[in-house]
Design a protein around this motif. Structure first.
Motif, short mmCIF file in Angstrom:
data_model
loop_
_atom_site.label_atom_id
_atom_site.label_comp_id
_atom_site.label_asym_id
_atom_site.label_seq_id
_atom_site.Cartn_x
_atom_site.Cartn_y
_atom_site.Cartn_z
N GLU A 73 46.88 32.45 35.23
CA GLU A 73 47.73 33.59 35.59
C GLU A 73 47.04 34.50 36.59
O GLU A 73 47.67 35.01 37.51
N THR A 74 45.74 34.72 36.43
CA THR A 74 45.00 35.56 37.36
C THR A 74 44.99 34.93 38.75
O THR A 74 45.22 35.61 39.75
N LEU A 75 44.74 33.64 38.82
CA LEU A 75 44.75 32.97 40.12
C LEU A 75 46.12 33.00 40.78
O LEU A 75 46.24 33.29 41.96
N VAL A 76 47.15 32.70 40.00
CA VAL A 76 48.50 32.61 40.57
C VAL A 76 49.07 33.98 40.90
O VAL A 76 49.51 34.22 42.03
N LEU A 118 53.33 46.50 32.97
CA LEU A 118 52.24 47.41 33.35
C LEU A 118 50.88 46.72 33.43
O LEU A 118 50.13 46.96 34.38
N PRO A 119 50.52 45.88 32.46
CA PRO A 119 49.26 45.14 32.64
C PRO A 119 49.27 44.28 33.90
O PRO A 119 48.26 44.17 34.60
N GLY A 120 50.42 43.67 34.23
CA GLY A 120 50.51 42.87 35.46
C GLY A 120 50.26 43.71 36.70
O GLY A 120 49.56 43.30 37.62
N VAL A 121 50.84 44.90 36.73
CA VAL A 121 50.62 45.82 37.85
C VAL A 121 49.15 46.24 37.88
O VAL A 121 48.52 46.28 38.94
N PHE A 122 48.61 46.55 36.71
CA PHE A 122 47.22 46.98 36.62
C PHE A 122 46.26 45.88 37.09
O PHE A 122 45.33 46.14 37.85
N PHE A 123 46.51 44.64 36.65
CA PHE A 123 45.67 43.52 37.08
C PHE A 123 45.72 43.36 38.60
O PHE A 123 44.70 43.17 39.25
N ALA A 124 46.93 43.42 39.16
CA ALA A 124 47.07 43.28 40.62
C ALA A 124 46.39 44.43 41.35
O ALA A 124 45.77 44.22 42.40
N ALA A 125 46.49 45.64 40.80
CA ALA A 125 45.84 46.80 41.42
C ALA A 125 44.32 46.64 41.40
O ALA A 125 43.64 46.98 42.38
N ILE A 126 43.78 46.10 40.31
CA ILE A 126 42.32 45.87 40.25
C ILE A 126 41.91 44.85 41.30
O ILE A 126 40.93 45.04 42.02
N VAL A 127 42.66 43.75 41.39
CA VAL A 127 42.30 42.72 42.37
C VAL A 127 42.43 43.27 43.78
O VAL A 127 41.58 43.01 44.64
N TYR A 128 43.45 44.06 44.03
CA TYR A 128 43.60 44.64 45.37
C TYR A 128 42.46 45.60 45.68
O TYR A 128 41.81 45.50 46.72
N VAL A 141 38.63 38.85 40.86
CA VAL A 141 39.36 37.84 40.09
C VAL A 141 38.66 37.59 38.76
O VAL A 141 39.30 37.50 37.71
N LEU A 142 37.35 37.49 38.77
CA LEU A 142 36.60 37.27 37.52
C LEU A 142 36.72 38.47 36.58
O LEU A 142 36.85 38.31 35.37
N LEU A 143 36.71 39.67 37.13
CA LEU A 143 36.85 40.88 36.32
C LEU A 143 38.22 40.90 35.64
O LEU A 143 38.31 41.14 34.43
N VAL A 144 39.27 40.62 36.38
CA VAL A 144 40.61 40.60 35.80
C VAL A 144 40.72 39.48 34.77
O VAL A 144 41.31 39.65 33.71
N TYR A 145 40.12 38.35 35.07
CA TYR A 145 40.13 37.23 34.12
C TYR A 145 39.47 37.63 32.80
O TYR A 145 40.00 37.37 31.72
N VAL A 146 38.33 38.28 32.86
CA VAL A 146 37.62 38.70 31.64
C VAL A 146 38.46 39.71 30.85
O VAL A 146 38.61 39.58 29.63
N ILE A 147 39.02 40.71 31.54
CA ILE A 147 39.85 41.70 30.86
C ILE A 147 41.07 41.03 30.23
O ILE A 147 41.42 41.30 29.08
N HIS A 148 41.72 40.14 30.97
CA HIS A 148 42.91 39.44 30.48
C HIS A 148 42.55 38.55 29.29
O HIS A 148 43.28 38.51 28.29
N SER A 149 41.43 37.86 29.36
CA SER A 149 40.99 37.01 28.24
C SER A 149 40.69 37.83 27.00
O SER A 149 41.06 37.44 25.88
N LEU A 150 40.01 38.94 27.18
CA LEU A 150 39.72 39.82 26.04
C LEU A 150 41.01 40.35 25.43
O LEU A 150 41.16 40.37 24.20
N ASN A 151 41.95 40.75 26.27
CA ASN A 151 43.23 41.24 25.77
C ASN A 151 43.95 40.15 24.97
O ASN A 151 44.44 40.40 23.88
N ASN A 152 44.01 38.94 25.53
CA ASN A 152 44.68 37.84 24.81
C ASN A 152 43.95 37.49 23.52
O ASN A 152 44.57 37.16 22.52
N GLY A 153 42.62 37.54 23.57
CA GLY A 153 41.84 37.24 22.37
C GLY A 153 42.11 38.23 21.26
O GLY A 153 42.34 37.85 20.11
#
Length: 161
Positions: A73-76, A118-128, A141-153
């Motif tokens: 999801e982070t990559l796409v 909102l998390p989707g917007v936040f993730f995109a804002a971080i990557v931007y 991308v790695l930062l968003v991946y880690v945050i997203h993985s922690l959230n899902n976990g």
């Protein structure tokens, strides 16, 4: 019209200057509060949980839910799609559209989609901010991946308690 972009510029500047640990901790607290808000709203309006329709996630592989899905999801959505959207739209609009498409992919139920926006917007804002503006896309991308993985976990653990 110009005033709206001032808000996004402020958000991007704040994200650019924010410490990584503070950003990670703050986002996890924000995501928790966001999901609790939508869960309570869903229960009040329809006697349904935010997680209604997500039963297949229990039967699925938790490693996929926690590690593989956030990576894809982070990559796409936060890298590839954002990169394409930035060619055609101003950064604020591109970030919101990326978040909207991210939310649309999480179609377990309407409340889950709204909670994912909102998390989707936040993730995109971080990557931007941390990737495109700071010219460090791999880190972002790695930062968003880690945050997203922690959230899902955390979500997986809380859902299965």
């Amino acid at each position: 019209m110009k005033l709206r972009h001032v808000y996004f510029d402020y958000l991007f500047d704040r994200l650019l200057s924010m410490n990584v640990w503070r950003l990670m901790g703050g986002s996890l607290v924000f995501f928790y509060l966001n999901s609790m808000f939508w869960n309570v709203l869903a229960q009040i309006l329809q006697s349904e949980s935010l997680f209604s329709g997500t039963e297949k996630l229990n039967a699925g592989d938790p490693y996929f839910f926690v590690f593989v899905a956030p990576f894809l999801e982070t990559l796409v959505f936060q890298y590839w799609l954002l990169h394409i959207l930035l060619k055609n739209f101003k950064p604020g609009i591109a970030v919101v559209l990326s978040g909207l498409l991210f939310a649309c992919m999480h179609q377990y139920n309407l409340y889950y989609m709204m909670a994912a926006f909102l998390p989707g917007v936040f993730f995109a804002a971080i990557v931007y901010a941390k990737g495109f503006l700071a010219n460090n896309k791999l880190f972002a991308v790695l930062l968003v991946y880690v945050i997203h993985s922690l959230n899902n976990g955390f979500a997986f653990i809380l859902k299965n308690l």
